[in-house]
Design a protein around this motif. Structure first.
Motif, PDB file in Angstrom:
ATOM      1  N   HIS A 140     -52.984  21.719  39.483  1.00 42.27           N
ATOM      2  CA  HIS A 140     -52.376  20.430  39.165  1.00 42.27           C
ATOM      3  C   HIS A 140     -51.168  20.172  40.069  1.00 42.27           C
ATOM      4  O   HIS A 140     -50.767  21.027  40.865  1.00 42.27           O
ATOM      5  N   VAL A 141     -50.619  18.981  39.934  1.00 38.81           N
ATOM      6  CA  VAL A 141     -49.421  18.569  40.674  1.00 38.81           C
ATOM      7  C   VAL A 141     -48.240  18.560  39.707  1.00 38.81           C
ATOM      8  O   VAL A 141     -48.357  18.054  38.582  1.00 38.81           O
TER       9      VAL A 141
ATOM     10  N   THR B  54     -44.724  22.837  42.987  1.00 35.97           N
ATOM     11  CA  THR B  54     -46.164  22.638  43.173  1.00 35.97           C
ATOM     12  C   THR B  54     -46.741  23.693  44.096  1.00 35.97           C
ATOM     13  O   THR B  54     -47.795  24.280  43.816  1.00 35.97           O
ATOM     14  N   LEU B  55     -46.083  23.952  45.206  1.00 36.64           N
ATOM     15  CA  LEU B  55     -46.573  24.959  46.152  1.00 36.64           C
ATOM     16  C   LEU B  55     -46.355  26.376  45.619  1.00 36.64           C
ATOM     17  O   LEU B  55     -47.183  27.265  45.852  1.00 36.64           O
ATOM     18  N   GLY B  56     -45.284  26.572  44.871  1.00 42.80           N
ATOM     19  CA  GLY B  56     -45.051  27.877  44.264  1.00 42.80           C
ATOM     20  C   GLY B  56     -46.154  28.241  43.285  1.00 42.80           C
ATOM     21  O   GLY B  56     -46.577  29.405  43.200  1.00 42.80           O
ATOM     22  N   PHE B  57     -46.639  27.241  42.545  1.00 46.92           N
ATOM     23  CA  PHE B  57     -47.753  27.473  41.621  1.00 46.92           C
ATOM     24  C   PHE B  57     -48.983  27.951  42.385  1.00 46.92           C
ATOM     25  O   PHE B  57     -49.695  28.858  41.943  1.00 46.92           O
ATOM     26  N   ARG B  58     -49.238  27.368  43.530  1.00 48.60           N
ATOM     27  CA  ARG B  58     -50.386  27.761  44.346  1.00 48.60           C
ATOM     28  C   ARG B  58     -50.232  29.186  44.880  1.00 48.60           C
ATOM     29  O   ARG B  58     -51.205  29.942  44.935  1.00 48.60           O
ATOM     30  N   HIS B  59     -49.025  29.538  45.280  1.00 47.97           N
ATOM     31  CA  HIS B  59     -48.797  30.910  45.741  1.00 47.97           C
ATOM     32  C   HIS B  59     -49.114  31.916  44.640  1.00 47.97           C
ATOM     33  O   HIS B  59     -49.653  32.996  44.919  1.00 47.97           O
TER      34      HIS B  59
ATOM     35  N   THR C 168     -43.534  28.077  35.117  1.00 49.74           N
ATOM     36  CA  THR C 168     -43.827  27.724  36.499  1.00 49.74           C
ATOM     37  C   THR C 168     -43.457  26.278  36.800  1.00 49.74           C
ATOM     38  O   THR C 168     -43.631  25.827  37.933  1.00 49.74           O
ATOM     39  N   GLN C 169     -42.958  25.576  35.796  1.00 54.00           N
ATOM     40  CA  GLN C 169     -42.290  24.294  36.010  1.00 54.00           C
ATOM     41  C   GLN C 169     -41.249  24.148  34.915  1.00 54.00           C
ATOM     42  O   GLN C 169     -41.372  24.727  33.832  1.00 54.00           O
TER      43      GLN C 169
END
Length: 387
Positions: free
Chosen positions: A38-39, A61-66, A334-335
């Protein structure tokens, strides 16, 4: 803590406090697994959230992907989980793709990233012919390839809107597949995820739709990595999977039945392209590790408690599942907030969020129980519920 129920009552609930620890797999996985992510909004920068472009917290957002990559999962970027067409527009999606691909290239695991190409930079009034739809797809495909991403040919609302027939789908998809630089992933999203996709592949009945898709795949098998099917029908997926040409993968998008589909029947199995994997990443990663090690008991022990959670998150109206994904991201730290593009968090009721909280705990997916409890209390207070 007192939590609301669907019966309109309050029931006491105590956290188990036994979360899984996220980690990388110890062995190479035997299934390709894409998590659709998600965003994360930037609420301090949001302006006119229902009318303008969403403000994105790029770091979060990018940290979640990492975190997904660190656990050995691939990424399905800018898909419907990222609220494409439901709060996130193409300019935002393109920036997301470009930023994500740059991060993926720098990540030590060099994770696989596949990105959604559609037609959503134009309105349906601009897409009244096959030529216009073809040109729209080309625009997004070229942008994704320029960023270095693999293409997922997302289902478009434009084809049902012009009442395209099976021959139209065959002609359009044939051109797009052959024009792509690398093998693509097809995308069959059921109308439970988006009612505007009713009658996709030019057919109202499933048997005719199957024939249309299988004919496209057979004609262009060398340029097709696989097909993601999100119809929430295990028997259909297993039957369809058995008819695929050699080398073409079935990526399950069945957020209800992923465990048996991924395990397979001893002859065939599905890979994964799932929104729920973003929410259950530690369980998914460690279950797939167990499967790769031949440990079926651990595989099922890890996945079994995630299934009730996934069924709750993806309950009808299924298209609102994105709220549950963001909710768990917030509970897990994470957010920093529970605000979504377009205010999408309001698409689910408080009893739903309470049930997601319970089931995530039982699946060992609340990584910091104290933080999750504090945040759940704040959401309850916002709804006038104390306890």
């Amino acid at each position: 803590m007192l939590l609301p129920t669907y019966a309109g009552t309050l029931e006491d609930y105590r956290l188990s406090g036994d979360p899984l620890t996220p980690r990388s797999p110890r062995v190479a996985l035997t299934r390709t697994a894409f998590a659709a992510a998600h965003v994360i909004s930037d609420p301090m920068a949001e302006r006119s959230p229902w009318d303008g472009r969403p403000a994105v917290d790029w770091e979060a957002t990018l940290g979640f992907r990492h975190r997904l990559w660190d656990q050995g999962l691939g990424l399905a970027e800018a898909m419907d989980t990222a609220q494409r067409g439901m709060g996130v527009d193409w300019p935002t999606a393109l920036e997301l793709i470009q930023r994500t691909m740059a991060e993926a290239r720098a990540h030590p695991l060099r994770p696989r990233v596949a990105c959604g190409a559609g037609t959503d930079h134009l309105t349906l009034s601009d897409l009244t012919s096959l030529d216009a739809i073809l040109a729209a797809y080309r625009t997004q495909m070229e942008a994704i390839e320029a960023a270095g991403g693999q293409i997922i040919l997302m289902a478009t609302r434009a084809l049902p809107a012009i009442k395209a027939g099976p021959e139209d789908y065959a002609a359009l998809y044939g051109k797009l597949i052959e024009e792509s630089a690398n093998p693509v992933i097809l995308h069959w999203l059921g109308d439970m995820f988006d009612p505007a996709l009713t009658g996709y592949w030019g057919a109202q009945d499933i048997a005719t739709a199957n024939n249309v898709v299988l004919d496209i795949i057979t004609r262009h098998a060398a340029k097709i990595d696989g097909i993601k099917i999100s119809l929430l029908d295990q028997a259909h997926e297993e039957s369809f999977r058995a008819k695929l040409p050699p080398g073409v993968r079935l990526y399950t998008g069945d957020d209800f039945n992923y465990a048996p589909l991924i395990e397979g029947d001893g002859t065939r199995h599905s890979h994964a392209l799932l929104g729920i994997f973003a929410a259950i990443a530690p369980a998914a990663s460690q279950a797939l590790e167990a499967l790769a090690m031949g440990d079926s008991a651990t595989y099922h022990a890890l996945f079994a408690p995630t299934v009730p959670l996934s069924r709750e998150i993806f309950k009808p109206p299924t298209r609102f599942y994105k709220a549950g994904i963001a909710f768990l991201s917030w509970l897990n730290g994470t957010q920093s907030h529970f605000i979504m593009p377009g205010g999408f968090q309001s698409s689910r009721e408080i009893a739903h969020y309470a049930q997601v909280y319970r089931l995530a705990d039982q699946a060992r997916l609340l990584s910091d129980p104290d933080l999750a409890q504090t945040r759940m209390r704040s959401l309850l207070a916002l709804h006038g519920i104390g306890g």
